[in-house]
Enzyme design. Structure first.
Site, mmCIF file in Angstrom:
data_model
loop_
_atom_site.group_PDB
_atom_site.id
_atom_site.type_symbol
_atom_site.label_atom_id
_atom_site.label_comp_id
_atom_site.label_asym_id
_atom_site.label_seq_id
_atom_site.Cartn_x
_atom_site.Cartn_y
_atom_site.Cartn_z
ATOM 1 N N LEU A 231 0.809 -1.228 0.000
ATOM 2 C CA LEU A 231 0.000 0.000 0.000
ATOM 3 C C LEU A 231 0.835 1.268 0.000
ATOM 4 O O LEU A 231 0.318 2.372 0.035
ATOM 5 C CB LEU A 231 -0.926 0.015 1.224
ATOM 6 N N ARG A 232 2.163 1.096 -0.022
ATOM 7 C CA ARG A 232 3.009 2.288 0.027
ATOM 8 C C ARG A 232 2.752 3.212 -1.162
ATOM 9 O O ARG A 232 2.785 4.427 -1.033
ATOM 10 C CB ARG A 232 4.479 1.887 0.069
ATOM 11 N N GLY A 233 2.470 2.608 -2.302
ATOM 12 C CA GLY A 233 2.185 3.398 -3.501
ATOM 13 C C GLY A 233 0.934 4.245 -3.339
ATOM 14 O O GLY A 233 0.932 5.435 -3.648
#
Ligand code: ZN
Length: 344
Positions: free
Chosen positions: A281-283
């Site tokens: 989910l970093r993106g």
């Protein structure tokens, strides 16, 4: 001190400028990875931006340039002093936002700082020689050719940059100090592979290319030449433009926490990341944060799809899984999926 090249005089390189501006507004976006050819002035934008930022107030004598207005976030020395002398005005001065270069081949002691065990034992004091991370606090740390740096050092830099704290441990001694900085790393993918785990931990990545159209090339060289002839006079002609950018950054910082993000924009961001198949989910998180900074810089009250479109490539291109059947570059893939997913 040498006069830096004015930020507003940098020709083209819009993605690079946008990314650095975004991190100046919201350092929490994380570091910036600059990919591209040699000799494209990859570090120029960082130095130029730091030079136009408002100077920062720092405690006199503190090796970490702690902010006197935020003693709780300061180092142990400043924190203790502020408790002991509550209400008393601290001695402080205005200093430029630091840009610290981390040279290849720097020893770990030079980077993180050195604890002197002998002095500690003989004098009973914690003898600590601050390193480059201490000097970079509240500013930028620039690493040229980050792909050639030893892996453990890169991991360490990224850990410190994301925690905002440097912990030094040696022979049972330990010391921690604030080290909040924006990590800017440059890399030439042709000269050494960048590990995917490393790529993913940079907030943004930008591509800097040698300009391919004649007019841009001529203009880059014209300005560079004028600057080298007389840096002071050249900088003077760009003062007003730089001041305008400074006001935009200051206003955007004040506005940032009030910028609205609707559920539909959050939906669009998540859909885009799913369509691209980014890991984790970093993106998604970075895409939202960078879009919020972009909206704040525009003076907009809310994030819309145009902000997502503008920051998508720099927030996501370095997080794509490699697709052996699709040899178009990551940038082209992001542009294509953005066009499909975020059409108006
Ligand atoms: Zn301090």
């Amino acid at each position: 001190m040498a006069v830096p090249f004015p930020f507003s005089a940098i020709v083209a390189q819009d993605e690079m400028k946008q990314a650095i501006l975004a991190t100046a507004v919201d350092p929490g976006i994380g570091g910036v990875l600059v990919l591209g050819d040699r000799g494209t002035g990859k570090s120029t934008a960082v130095r130029a931006l730091a030079a136009l930022l408002p100077r920062m107030r720092a405690r006199v004598g503190c090796p970490y340039s702690c902010d006197p207005a935020a003693p709780a976030a300061g180092c142990d020395i400043c924190h203790k002093e502020s408790l002991a002398n509550a209400g008393e005005k601290r001695r402080s001065h205005l200093i430029p936002v630091p840009v610290i270069d981390l040279p290849l081949g720097a020893t770990e002691d030079r980077v993180v700082g050195a604890l002197d065990l002998e002095r500690a034992l003989s004098q009973g004091v914690k003898a600590f020689e601050p390193g480059l991370l201490a000097r970079a606090n509240r500013g930028f740390l620039y690493v040229d050719e980050v792909n050639l740096l030893e892996d453990h050092l890169v991991d360490l830099l990224i850990d410190v940059a994301s925690s905002g704290e440097n912990l030094v441990e040696r022979d049972g001694l330990s010391l921690r100090h604030p080290a909040r900085f924006v990590l800017v790393g440059s890399g030439n993918p042709e000269e050494g592979e960048l590990r995917p785990q490393l790529l993913d931990r940079f907030g943004l990545s930008v591509e800097v290319r040698t300009p391919e159209d004649l007019a841009t090339r001529v203009e880059v060289v014209r300005r560079r030449d004028a600057y080298e002839q007389d840096p002071v006079a050249f900088a003077r002609t760009w003062l007003k433009e730089d001041a305008r950018i400074r006001r935009r950054i200051v206003a955007a910082r004040a506005q940032l926490s009030r910028v609205l993000i609707s559920d539909s924009v959050r939906d669009s961001a998540a859909r885009l990341c799913m369509a691209l198949g980014t890991d984790g989910l970093r993106g998604d998180l970075t895409l939202i944060r960078a879009a919020r900074a972009a909206a704040a810089l525009d003076g907009d009250a809310a994030v819309d799809r145009s902000h997502l479109r503008r920051v998508a490539a720099s927030a996501l291109r370095h997080r794509l899984r490699r697709n052996p059947l699709d040899d178009t570059g990551s940038s082209a893939r992001v542009q294509r999926v953005v066009a499909e997913q975020l059409a108006d």
